[in-house]
Design a protein around this motif. Structure first.
Motif, PDB file in Angstrom:
ATOM      1  N   SER A 131       0.838  -1.204   0.000  1.00  0.00           N
ATOM      2  CA  SER A 131       0.000   0.000   0.000  1.00  0.00           C
ATOM      3  C   SER A 131       0.868   1.247   0.000  1.00  0.00           C
ATOM      4  O   SER A 131       0.611   2.213  -0.730  1.00  0.00           O
ATOM      5  CB  SER A 131      -0.917   0.015   1.226  1.00  0.00           C
ATOM      6  OG  SER A 131      -1.801  -1.058   1.176  1.00  0.00           O
ATOM      7  N   PHE A 132       1.905   1.218   0.817  1.00  0.00           N
ATOM      8  CA  PHE A 132       2.834   2.345   0.878  1.00  0.00           C
ATOM      9  C   PHE A 132       3.532   2.542  -0.475  1.00  0.00           C
ATOM     10  O   PHE A 132       3.647   3.664  -0.980  1.00  0.00           O
ATOM     11  CB  PHE A 132       3.857   2.132   1.991  1.00  0.00           C
ATOM     12  CG  PHE A 132       4.877   3.216   2.092  1.00  0.00           C
ATOM     13  CD1 PHE A 132       4.512   4.513   2.439  1.00  0.00           C
ATOM     14  CD2 PHE A 132       6.216   2.950   1.850  1.00  0.00           C
ATOM     15  CE1 PHE A 132       5.456   5.521   2.528  1.00  0.00           C
ATOM     16  CE2 PHE A 132       7.164   3.949   1.937  1.00  0.00           C
ATOM     17  CZ  PHE A 132       6.787   5.242   2.276  1.00  0.00           C
ATOM     18  N   LEU A 133       3.958   1.446  -1.093  1.00  0.00           N
ATOM     19  CA  LEU A 133       4.587   1.542  -2.420  1.00  0.00           C
ATOM     20  C   LEU A 133       3.600   2.125  -3.427  1.00  0.00           C
ATOM     21  O   LEU A 133       3.978   2.914  -4.301  1.00  0.00           O
ATOM     22  CB  LEU A 133       5.077   0.166  -2.888  1.00  0.00           C
ATOM     23  CG  LEU A 133       6.234  -0.436  -2.098  1.00  0.00           C
ATOM     24  CD1 LEU A 133       6.500  -1.866  -2.555  1.00  0.00           C
ATOM     25  CD2 LEU A 133       7.485   0.422  -2.212  1.00  0.00           C
ATOM     26  N   ASN A 140       4.111   9.783  -7.600  1.00  0.00           N
ATOM     27  CA  ASN A 140       5.244   9.835  -8.525  1.00  0.00           C
ATOM     28  C   ASN A 140       6.582  10.000  -7.786  1.00  0.00           C
ATOM     29  O   ASN A 140       7.469  10.717  -8.218  1.00  0.00           O
ATOM     30  CB  ASN A 140       5.058  10.943  -9.562  1.00  0.00           C
ATOM     31  CG  ASN A 140       5.837  10.644 -10.835  1.00  0.00           C
ATOM     32  OD1 ASN A 140       5.999   9.486 -11.205  1.00  0.00           O
ATOM     33  ND2 ASN A 140       6.343  11.676 -11.480  1.00  0.00           N
ATOM     34  N   GLU A 141       6.699   9.300  -6.655  1.00  0.00           N
ATOM     35  CA  GLU A 141       7.916   9.324  -5.854  1.00  0.00           C
ATOM     36  C   GLU A 141       8.636   7.993  -5.977  1.00  0.00           C
ATOM     37  O   GLU A 141       8.014   6.943  -6.180  1.00  0.00           O
ATOM     38  CB  GLU A 141       7.587   9.596  -4.381  1.00  0.00           C
ATOM     39  CG  GLU A 141       6.997  10.971  -4.135  1.00  0.00           C
ATOM     40  CD  GLU A 141       6.666  11.192  -2.668  1.00  0.00           C
ATOM     41  OE1 GLU A 141       7.395  10.677  -1.795  1.00  0.00           O
ATOM     42  OE2 GLU A 141       5.663  11.881  -2.400  1.00  0.00           O
ATOM     43  N   ILE A 142       9.929   8.024  -5.848  1.00  0.00           N
ATOM     44  CA  ILE A 142      10.747   6.812  -5.951  1.00  0.00           C
ATOM     45  C   ILE A 142      10.278   5.784  -4.926  1.00  0.00           C
ATOM     46  O   ILE A 142      10.110   6.103  -3.750  1.00  0.00           O
ATOM     47  CB  ILE A 142      12.239   7.160  -5.756  1.00  0.00           C
ATOM     48  CG1 ILE A 142      12.737   7.957  -6.963  1.00  0.00           C
ATOM     49  CG2 ILE A 142      13.068   5.904  -5.525  1.00  0.00           C
ATOM     50  CD1 ILE A 142      14.110   8.555  -6.786  1.00  0.00           C
ATOM     51  N   LEU A 145      14.654   1.481  -4.455  1.00  0.00           N
ATOM     52  CA  LEU A 145      15.965   2.067  -4.173  1.00  0.00           C
ATOM     53  C   LEU A 145      17.085   1.143  -4.621  1.00  0.00           C
ATOM     54  O   LEU A 145      17.126  -0.029  -4.240  1.00  0.00           O
ATOM     55  CB  LEU A 145      16.104   2.350  -2.669  1.00  0.00           C
ATOM     56  CG  LEU A 145      15.069   3.279  -2.059  1.00  0.00           C
ATOM     57  CD1 LEU A 145      15.237   3.325  -0.544  1.00  0.00           C
ATOM     58  CD2 LEU A 145      15.192   4.668  -2.665  1.00  0.00           C
ATOM     59  N   LYS A 146      18.000   1.664  -5.424  1.00  0.00           N
ATOM     60  CA  LYS A 146      19.126   0.848  -5.887  1.00  0.00           C
ATOM     61  C   LYS A 146      19.984   0.383  -4.714  1.00  0.00           C
ATOM     62  O   LYS A 146      20.570  -0.695  -4.756  1.00  0.00           O
ATOM     63  CB  LYS A 146      19.966   1.617  -6.912  1.00  0.00           C
ATOM     64  CG  LYS A 146      20.700   2.812  -6.352  1.00  0.00           C
ATOM     65  CD  LYS A 146      21.492   3.530  -7.420  1.00  0.00           C
ATOM     66  CE  LYS A 146      22.228   4.715  -6.807  1.00  0.00           C
ATOM     67  NZ  LYS A 146      22.973   5.463  -7.783  1.00  0.00           N
ATOM     68  N   SER A 147      20.025   1.162  -3.636  1.00  0.00           N
ATOM     69  CA  SER A 147      20.822   0.778  -2.467  1.00  0.00           C
ATOM     70  C   SER A 147      20.262  -0.455  -1.768  1.00  0.00           C
ATOM     71  O   SER A 147      20.971  -1.135  -1.037  1.00  0.00           O
ATOM     72  CB  SER A 147      20.891   1.940  -1.475  1.00  0.00           C
ATOM     73  OG  SER A 147      19.602   2.262  -0.991  1.00  0.00           O
ATOM     74  N   VAL A 148      18.998  -0.756  -2.017  1.00  0.00           N
ATOM     75  CA  VAL A 148      18.357  -1.921  -1.409  1.00  0.00           C
ATOM     76  C   VAL A 148      18.334  -3.096  -2.375  1.00  0.00           C
ATOM     77  O   VAL A 148      18.637  -4.222  -2.006  1.00  0.00           O
ATOM     78  CB  VAL A 148      16.918  -1.576  -0.956  1.00  0.00           C
ATOM     79  CG1 VAL A 148      16.192  -2.818  -0.449  1.00  0.00           C
ATOM     80  CG2 VAL A 148      16.936  -0.487   0.104  1.00  0.00           C
ATOM     81  N   THR A 149      17.967  -2.819  -3.634  1.00  0.00           N
ATOM     82  CA  THR A 149      17.729  -3.906  -4.587  1.00  0.00           C
ATOM     83  C   THR A 149      18.939  -4.282  -5.431  1.00  0.00           C
ATOM     84  O   THR A 149      18.970  -5.361  -6.003  1.00  0.00           O
ATOM     85  CB  THR A 149      16.596  -3.526  -5.558  1.00  0.00           C
ATOM     86  OG1 THR A 149      17.023  -2.395  -6.336  1.00  0.00           O
ATOM     87  CG2 THR A 149      15.325  -3.198  -4.806  1.00  0.00           C
ATOM     88  N   GLY A 150      19.906  -3.366  -5.519  1.00  0.00           N
ATOM     89  CA  GLY A 150      21.041  -3.620  -6.407  1.00  0.00           C
ATOM     90  C   GLY A 150      20.759  -3.218  -7.842  1.00  0.00           C
ATOM     91  O   GLY A 150      21.559  -3.483  -8.728  1.00  0.00           O
ATOM     92  N   ALA A 151      19.615  -2.561  -8.084  1.00  0.00           N
ATOM     93  CA  ALA A 151      19.290  -2.078  -9.429  1.00  0.00           C
ATOM     94  C   ALA A 151      20.303  -1.010  -9.838  1.00  0.00           C
ATOM     95  O   ALA A 151      21.029  -0.465  -9.014  1.00  0.00           O
ATOM     96  CB  ALA A 151      17.877  -1.500  -9.448  1.00  0.00           C
ATOM     97  N   ASP A 154      17.695   4.262  -8.908  1.00  0.00           N
ATOM     98  CA  ASP A 154      16.424   4.372  -8.206  1.00  0.00           C
ATOM     99  C   ASP A 154      15.321   4.515  -9.253  1.00  0.00           C
ATOM    100  O   ASP A 154      15.557   5.064 -10.332  1.00  0.00           O
ATOM    101  CB  ASP A 154      16.407   5.604  -7.300  1.00  0.00           C
ATOM    102  CG  ASP A 154      17.364   5.497  -6.123  1.00  0.00           C
ATOM    103  OD1 ASP A 154      17.813   4.375  -5.810  1.00  0.00           O
ATOM    104  OD2 ASP A 154      17.657   6.531  -5.506  1.00  0.00           O
ATOM    105  N   SER A 155      14.129   4.024  -8.947  1.00  0.00           N
ATOM    106  CA  SER A 155      13.047   4.134  -9.925  1.00  0.00           C
ATOM    107  C   SER A 155      11.686   4.131  -9.237  1.00  0.00           C
ATOM    108  O   SER A 155      11.589   3.957  -8.032  1.00  0.00           O
ATOM    109  CB  SER A 155      13.133   2.996 -10.945  1.00  0.00           C
ATOM    110  OG  SER A 155      12.982   1.747 -10.302  1.00  0.00           O
TER     111      SER A 155
END
Length: 163
Positions: A131-133, A140-142, A145-151, A154-155
């Protein structure tokens, strides 16, 4: 086995660890990757299930082996961290907390204390998180997080469907 899930891990508890399958699961390259990294259901379907499907062993043995694999991987992370294991307790909040056999294997394997929150948190945590996501997506907010997923970056993920 005609069941939605292995209640309390009873089927897994009746099984035996298949060492060949256990070693295959532990050799998956993901485990050698440094954080940040993330995995989800699709990852498990692609990486874990493909090995399970190669073995013609009783379902109980597959379940037992997967539980042992999970416990081994979690305890390995704990052993290689800078935390003194005899003082360590971890908070476990996902649906896996309902699998008593898995929780016991993690406790035994890692020689750690597990803290499990109240059932309401376990049952609704994922719904609240998604729900938060969704709120972040609508605003339209990120929300990735690349710092969490390794992507690579950020997207903003998700799809808003309107009736």
């Amino acid at each position: 086995a005609g069941k939605e899930f292995d209640k309390d891990g009873k089927m897994a508890e009746r099984g035996k660890v298949n060492l060949s399958l256990f070693n295959k699961l532990n050799s998956i390259s993901f485990y050698k990757k440094n954080p940040p990294k993330s995995l989800g259901r699709e990852w498990a379907e692609k990486n874990i299930f493909r090995f399970l499907n190669l073995y013609e062993i009783p379902l109980e043995d597959k379940l037992c082996t997967v539980c042992e694999h999970i416990a081994f991987q979690i305890s390995k992370i704990i052993r290689t961290s800078h935390i003194t294991p005899h003082r360590l307790s971890i908070l476990v909040t996902g649906g896996g907390t309902l699998n008593k056999f898995l929780m016991k294997r993690i406790t035994d394997n890692g020689k750690i204390k597990i803290k499990i929150p109240e059932q309401k948190i376990i049952k609704y945590k994922e719904a609240l998180a998604f729900s938060f996501l969704g709120v972040l997506k609508i605003r339209n907010e990120i929300n990735i997080l690349k710092s969490v997923t390794g992507a690579k970056r950020d997207s903003i993920g998700g799809v808003v469907c309107e009736n």
